[in-house]
Scaffold this motif. Structure first.
Motif, mmCIF file in Angstrom:
data_model
loop_
_atom_site.group_PDB
_atom_site.id
_atom_site.type_symbol
_atom_site.label_atom_id
_atom_site.label_comp_id
_atom_site.label_asym_id
_atom_site.label_seq_id
_atom_site.Cartn_x
_atom_site.Cartn_y
_atom_site.Cartn_z
ATOM 1 N N THR A 14 0.838 -1.200 0.000
ATOM 2 C CA THR A 14 0.000 0.000 0.000
ATOM 3 C C THR A 14 0.869 1.245 0.000
ATOM 4 O OG1 THR A 14 -0.130 0.158 2.404
ATOM 5 C CG2 THR A 14 -1.799 -1.185 1.293
ATOM 6 N N ILE A 31 -4.187 -1.488 12.119
ATOM 7 C CA ILE A 31 -4.123 -2.396 10.980
ATOM 8 C C ILE A 31 -4.811 -3.685 11.407
ATOM 9 C CG2 ILE A 31 -2.610 -3.596 9.370
ATOM 10 C CD1 ILE A 31 -0.434 -1.522 10.275
ATOM 11 N N TYR A 34 -8.858 -9.358 8.552
ATOM 12 C CA TYR A 34 -10.068 -10.162 8.706
ATOM 13 C C TYR A 34 -9.921 -11.411 7.860
ATOM 14 C CZ TYR A 34 -12.334 -6.140 10.834
ATOM 15 O OH TYR A 34 -12.657 -5.099 11.667
ATOM 16 N N THR A 45 -17.575 -5.275 4.677
ATOM 17 C CA THR A 45 -17.325 -4.087 5.489
ATOM 18 C C THR A 45 -17.538 -4.456 6.944
ATOM 19 O OG1 THR A 45 -18.166 -2.652 3.746
ATOM 20 C CG2 THR A 45 -18.006 -1.704 5.935
ATOM 21 N N PRO A 46 -16.542 -4.261 7.807
ATOM 22 C CA PRO A 46 -16.763 -4.511 9.228
ATOM 23 C C PRO A 46 -17.783 -3.499 9.753
ATOM 24 C CG PRO A 46 -14.455 -3.992 8.799
ATOM 25 C CD PRO A 46 -15.189 -3.848 7.525
ATOM 26 N N SER A 49 -16.280 -1.307 13.356
ATOM 27 C CA SER A 49 -14.841 -1.083 13.248
ATOM 28 C C SER A 49 -14.054 -2.321 13.683
ATOM 29 C CB SER A 49 -14.424 0.189 13.979
ATOM 30 O OG SER A 49 -14.667 0.112 15.353
ATOM 31 N N TRP A 50 -13.495 -2.353 14.871
ATOM 32 C CA TRP A 50 -12.599 -3.455 15.245
ATOM 33 C C TRP A 50 -13.297 -4.489 16.116
ATOM 34 C CZ3 TRP A 50 -9.720 -2.053 11.701
ATOM 35 C CH2 TRP A 50 -9.321 -0.745 11.553
ATOM 36 N N SER A 97 -9.390 -9.842 4.271
ATOM 37 C CA SER A 97 -9.387 -8.408 3.995
ATOM 38 C C SER A 97 -8.418 -7.732 4.941
ATOM 39 C CB SER A 97 -10.772 -7.800 4.191
ATOM 40 O OG SER A 97 -11.666 -8.234 3.224
ATOM 41 N N TRP A 99 -7.589 -3.982 6.565
ATOM 42 C CA TRP A 99 -8.145 -2.654 6.812
ATOM 43 C C TRP A 99 -7.158 -1.835 7.620
ATOM 44 C CZ3 TRP A 99 -13.264 -0.922 5.663
ATOM 45 C CH2 TRP A 99 -14.004 -1.832 4.929
ATOM 46 N N MET A 100 -6.992 -0.579 7.240
ATOM 47 C CA MET A 100 -6.075 0.316 7.934
ATOM 48 C C MET A 100 -6.809 1.628 8.201
ATOM 49 S SD MET A 100 -2.390 1.752 6.664
ATOM 50 C CE MET A 100 -3.018 2.877 5.454
ATOM 51 N N SER A 101 -6.630 2.194 9.391
ATOM 52 C CA SER A 101 -7.217 3.495 9.701
ATOM 53 C C SER A 101 -6.233 4.296 10.546
ATOM 54 C CB SER A 101 -8.550 3.345 10.434
ATOM 55 O OG SER A 101 -8.332 2.960 11.763
ATOM 56 N N SER A 158 -7.864 3.840 -4.673
ATOM 57 C CA SER A 158 -9.076 4.168 -3.919
ATOM 58 C C SER A 158 -9.673 5.446 -4.491
ATOM 59 C CB SER A 158 -8.733 4.366 -2.440
ATOM 60 O OG SER A 158 -7.966 5.549 -2.272
#
Length: 191
Positions: A14, A31, A34, A45-46, A49-50, A97, A99-101, A158
């Motif tokens: 990424t 990070i 899933y 889509t979660p 969130s976590w 999957s 996912w990063m936020s 994205s």
């Protein structure tokens, strides 16, 4: 769906550019990987969130919170102008999957750096990921390398983000000038 590795591991690289319009809080970088259930589906889509939702538990979706030390490669580069580049490499198993936020604080821009229409917002460039099939998973979970006939890497971008920064109140200077002009007109008018 653009990357079909037929049960093999996928290496994802990424690249995220965060412009100096925001101040990322690097301590909040999360990070999450899933796996299982519908985690590899393009519309996954979660929901919380976590925290796994009931739907994710019913689909036997599990998640793992990854640290930067768990990744094969990571690079976080801050620049003098306030921008930050985040590059991560993750090996994804099938049906998973990534996912990063990251949280951020707004930055108050100097007046001369605002675009001509600040109420429209400012575009933040899109992130991109490069997906490459790297190996396959056998029943003993050992990873085998793939011959040189592996498919070429696929790069996916994205959507860009429209950021609404705090905008200056341009009516305030007009109001001050109008009031001061009216005050001087009253003073000069009485003389």
């Amino acid at each position: 769906n653009d990357v079909n590795c037929d049960g093999r591991l996928v290496q994802v690289k990424t690249y995220d550019y965060i412009p100096p319009l925001v101040k990322p809080l690097l301590s909040s970088l999360k990070i999450v990987l899933y796996e299982g259930g519908n985690a590899g589906h393009e519309y996954f889509t979660p929901l919380h969130s976590w925290i796994p939702s009931n739907e994710q538990q019913q689909n036997s979706t599990s998640f793992t919170i990854l640290n930067l030390s768990d990744l094969p490669h990571h690079d976080i580069t801050p620049y003098d102008d306030g921008s930050v580049v985040i590059q991560l490499t993750v090996d994804l198993p099938p049906s998973s999957s990534f996912w990063m936020s990251i949280d951020y604080d707004p930055v108050f821009l100097p007046f001369d750096l605002f675009p001509s229409d600040p109420n429209r917002g400012i575009d933040i460039p899109p992130s991109h990921g490069t997906f490459t099939c790297t190996g396959d998973i056998t029943s003993s979970s050992s990873i085998k390398t793939v011959s040189s006939s592996s498919p070429t890497p696929v790069r996916i971008y994205s959507s860009s983000i429209l950021l609404m920064p705090p905008v200056p109140d341009m009516s305030m200077p007009l109001n001050v000038i109008s009031l001061v002009g009216t005050f001087y007109a009253f003073i000069i008018g009485f003389l």
